[in-house]
Design a protein around this motif. Structure first.
Motif, PDB file in Angstrom:
ATOM      1  N   GLN A 163     -56.356  67.010  10.491  1.00 16.58           N
ATOM      2  CA  GLN A 163     -55.900  68.185   9.732  1.00 16.58           C
ATOM      3  C   GLN A 163     -54.683  68.803  10.426  1.00 16.58           C
ATOM      4  O   GLN A 163     -54.809  69.626  11.322  1.00 16.58           O
ATOM      5  CB  GLN A 163     -57.030  69.200   9.610  1.00 16.58           C
ATOM      6  N   ARG A 164     -53.557  68.397   9.943  1.00 10.95           N
ATOM      7  CA  ARG A 164     -52.296  68.779  10.572  1.00 10.95           C
ATOM      8  C   ARG A 164     -52.057  70.284  10.567  1.00 10.95           C
ATOM      9  O   ARG A 164     -51.437  70.843  11.485  1.00 10.95           O
ATOM     10  CB  ARG A 164     -51.168  68.059   9.841  1.00 10.95           C
ATOM     11  N   GLN A 165     -52.555  70.973   9.550  1.00 10.30           N
ATOM     12  CA  GLN A 165     -52.228  72.387   9.384  1.00 10.30           C
ATOM     13  C   GLN A 165     -53.154  73.323  10.163  1.00 10.30           C
ATOM     14  O   GLN A 165     -52.926  74.538  10.190  1.00 10.30           O
ATOM     15  CB  GLN A 165     -52.244  72.772   7.893  1.00 10.30           C
ATOM     16  N   PHE A 166     -54.207  72.776  10.787  1.00 10.08           N
ATOM     17  CA  PHE A 166     -55.158  73.618  11.510  1.00 10.08           C
ATOM     18  C   PHE A 166     -55.372  73.108  12.936  1.00 10.08           C
ATOM     19  O   PHE A 166     -55.299  71.895  13.173  1.00 10.08           O
ATOM     20  CB  PHE A 166     -56.516  73.633  10.795  1.00 10.08           C
ATOM     21  N   PRO A 167     -55.679  74.011  13.869  1.00  9.93           N
ATOM     22  CA  PRO A 167     -56.048  73.560  15.217  1.00  9.93           C
ATOM     23  C   PRO A 167     -57.369  72.797  15.153  1.00  9.93           C
ATOM     24  O   PRO A 167     -58.229  73.089  14.314  1.00  9.93           O
ATOM     25  CB  PRO A 167     -56.177  74.863  16.012  1.00  9.93           C
ATOM     26  N   SER A 168     -57.549  71.825  16.034  1.00 13.15           N
ATOM     27  CA  SER A 168     -58.729  70.963  15.970  1.00 13.15           C
ATOM     28  C   SER A 168     -60.031  71.742  16.107  1.00 13.15           C
ATOM     29  O   SER A 168     -61.058  71.338  15.554  1.00 13.15           O
ATOM     30  CB  SER A 168     -58.654  69.875  17.054  1.00 13.15           C
ATOM     31  N   ALA A 169     -59.991  72.878  16.793  1.00  9.07           N
ATOM     32  CA  ALA A 169     -61.196  73.692  16.945  1.00  9.07           C
ATOM     33  C   ALA A 169     -61.683  74.261  15.622  1.00  9.07           C
ATOM     34  O   ALA A 169     -62.848  74.671  15.498  1.00  9.07           O
ATOM     35  CB  ALA A 169     -60.948  74.826  17.940  1.00  9.07           C
ATOM     36  N   ASP A 170     -60.806  74.283  14.608  1.00  6.62           N
ATOM     37  CA  ASP A 170     -61.164  74.847  13.300  1.00  6.62           C
ATOM     38  C   ASP A 170     -61.388  73.781  12.232  1.00  6.62           C
ATOM     39  O   ASP A 170     -61.594  74.111  11.060  1.00  6.62           O
ATOM     40  CB  ASP A 170     -60.062  75.799  12.817  1.00  6.62           C
ATOM     41  N   TRP A 171     -61.341  72.524  12.597  1.00  2.00           N
ATOM     42  CA  TRP A 171     -61.402  71.470  11.591  1.00  2.00           C
ATOM     43  C   TRP A 171     -62.669  71.518  10.750  1.00  2.00           C
ATOM     44  O   TRP A 171     -62.642  71.316   9.545  1.00  2.00           O
ATOM     45  CB  TRP A 171     -61.266  70.101  12.257  1.00  2.00           C
ATOM     46  N   LEU A 172     -63.816  71.774  11.387  1.00  2.00           N
ATOM     47  CA  LEU A 172     -65.074  71.804  10.634  1.00  2.00           C
ATOM     48  C   LEU A 172     -65.137  72.962   9.644  1.00  2.00           C
ATOM     49  O   LEU A 172     -65.937  72.929   8.709  1.00  2.00           O
ATOM     50  CB  LEU A 172     -66.264  71.873  11.581  1.00  2.00           C
ATOM     51  N   LEU A 173     -64.298  73.952   9.844  1.00  2.00           N
ATOM     52  CA  LEU A 173     -64.284  75.098   8.924  1.00  2.00           C
ATOM     53  C   LEU A 173     -63.564  74.760   7.622  1.00  2.00           C
ATOM     54  O   LEU A 173     -63.757  75.428   6.605  1.00  2.00           O
ATOM     55  CB  LEU A 173     -63.594  76.296   9.584  1.00  2.00           C
ATOM     56  N   HIS A 174     -62.753  73.710   7.639  1.00  2.00           N
ATOM     57  CA  HIS A 174     -61.886  73.426   6.491  1.00  2.00           C
ATOM     58  C   HIS A 174     -62.134  72.074   5.842  1.00  2.00           C
ATOM     59  O   HIS A 174     -61.513  71.767   4.823  1.00  2.00           O
ATOM     60  CB  HIS A 174     -60.418  73.517   6.924  1.00  2.00           C
ATOM     61  N   HIS A 175     -63.018  71.284   6.416  1.00  3.57           N
ATOM     62  CA  HIS A 175     -63.274  69.957   5.834  1.00  3.57           C
ATOM     63  C   HIS A 175     -64.692  69.517   6.188  1.00  3.57           C
ATOM     64  O   HIS A 175     -65.194  69.809   7.271  1.00  3.57           O
ATOM     65  CB  HIS A 175     -62.266  68.936   6.360  1.00  3.57           C
ATOM     66  N   ARG A 176     -65.332  68.809   5.266  1.00  4.54           N
ATOM     67  CA  ARG A 176     -66.679  68.288   5.498  1.00  4.54           C
ATOM     68  C   ARG A 176     -66.560  66.862   6.049  1.00  4.54           C
ATOM     69  O   ARG A 176     -66.237  65.930   5.324  1.00  4.54           O
ATOM     70  CB  ARG A 176     -67.498  68.296   4.201  1.00  4.54           C
ATOM     71  N   TYR A 177     -66.831  66.723   7.320  1.00  2.78           N
ATOM     72  CA  TYR A 177     -66.751  65.417   7.970  1.00  2.78           C
ATOM     73  C   TYR A 177     -68.089  64.695   7.889  1.00  2.78           C
ATOM     74  O   TYR A 177     -69.154  65.326   7.862  1.00  2.78           O
ATOM     75  CB  TYR A 177     -66.358  65.573   9.442  1.00  2.78           C
ATOM     76  N   LEU A 178     -68.022  63.374   7.889  1.00  3.15           N
ATOM     77  CA  LEU A 178     -69.223  62.545   7.849  1.00  3.15           C
ATOM     78  C   LEU A 178     -69.235  61.589   9.030  1.00  3.15           C
ATOM     79  O   LEU A 178     -68.202  61.004   9.372  1.00  3.15           O
ATOM     80  CB  LEU A 178     -69.277  61.731   6.550  1.00  3.15           C
TER      81      LEU A 178
END
Length: 249
Positions: A163-178
């Motif tokens: 997620q280029r637009q967000f810091p990696s610490a916030d990735w789970l807040l913006h996308h559902r990973y599997l």
């Protein structure tokens, strides 16, 4: 429908020699895997091993086991040989990890169900939602991205997507990973085919066998589970498993 579960079980293990025979609360690890698998809808559960000690142990507690070559490069190859030894015609074959004593019967059934249709998939596997940054960034827990029909597009030890637009610490807040759960199901003809494929560049880069199948054009359908599993690879994992057994009892 005839669904067969095959559990590859090698004696050799760099971090935990004799792993299938490790005692977990009065039963071996392989016995616990067999007993869990037998609670599913599988028609038959067979251990495929390269060691007579494991074979005799399984037969001793009333399980079914076949002796396979010690030269197989992967559990998939061992599953294929075991299936051919059985001499039956199954609708699907489930490759059950021999080091997951807490495998849930419902997880196995989720894959079996995918093959009970007019046009069964070539291959199938399980996925589970990532719930923590620890899971997301662990290279030991492969991640997977799916298409709109639930087929795997790619597996990686790195979080996908980036997620280029967000810091990696916030990735789970913006996308559902599997994340990928290593339980596989195959049509018998596809199992024969994939064990004849040469290792592929993506597989070698990520050290993930399933990428070989994708690179060669095979499609892997997924089913999602909310259930967690606990694989046993080290003595520390054994201690965690014993603690889990105490909680369950």
């Amino acid at each position: 429908m005839l669904a067969i579960g095959i559990i590859p079980a090698r004696y050799s293990s760099t971090r935990l020699p004799g792993k299938p025979l490790v005692d977990l609360g009065g039963k071996s690890m392989i016995q616990r895997v067999v007993e869990q698998a037998r609670q599913s809808s599988l028609s038959r559960v067979v251990v495929a091993t390269d060691d007579e000690r494991i074979q005799q142990h399984v037969l001793g507690f009333g399980g079914e086991a076949v002796l396979t070559s010690s030269d197989h490069p992967s559990g998939t190859d061992r599953v294929r040989e075991a299936y051919e030894q059985l001499g039956v015609q199954a609708n699907c074959i489930i490759n059950i990890q021999g080091d997951e004593p807490f495998i849930h019967p419902a997880q196995i059934d989720a894959l079996v169900t995918l093959f009970d249709r007019a046009a069964p998939p070539q291959l199938a596997t399980l996925v589970k939602a990532v719930v923590s940054d620890e899971e997301l960034f662990s290279p030991h827990l492969p991640k997977v991205v799916l298409d709109t029909q639930g087929y795997a597009m790619y597996f990686s030890r790195h979080p996908l997507p980036y997620q280029r637009q967000f810091p990696s610490a916030d990735w789970l807040l913006h996308h559902r990973y599997l994340r990928h759960i290593g339980l596989y199901a195959y049509r018998p003809d596809v199992l024969r085919e994939i064990t004849q494929l040469a290792p592929s560049p993506l597989e070698q880069a990520e050290s993930l066998e399933q990428l070989r199948w994708l690179e060669h054009g095979y499609r892997i359908l997924t089913a999602e589970t909310e259930l967690a599993t606990l694989g046993i690879d080290t003595p520390e994992d054994v201690e965690r498993a014993l603690l889990q057994l105490k909680i369950m009892n």
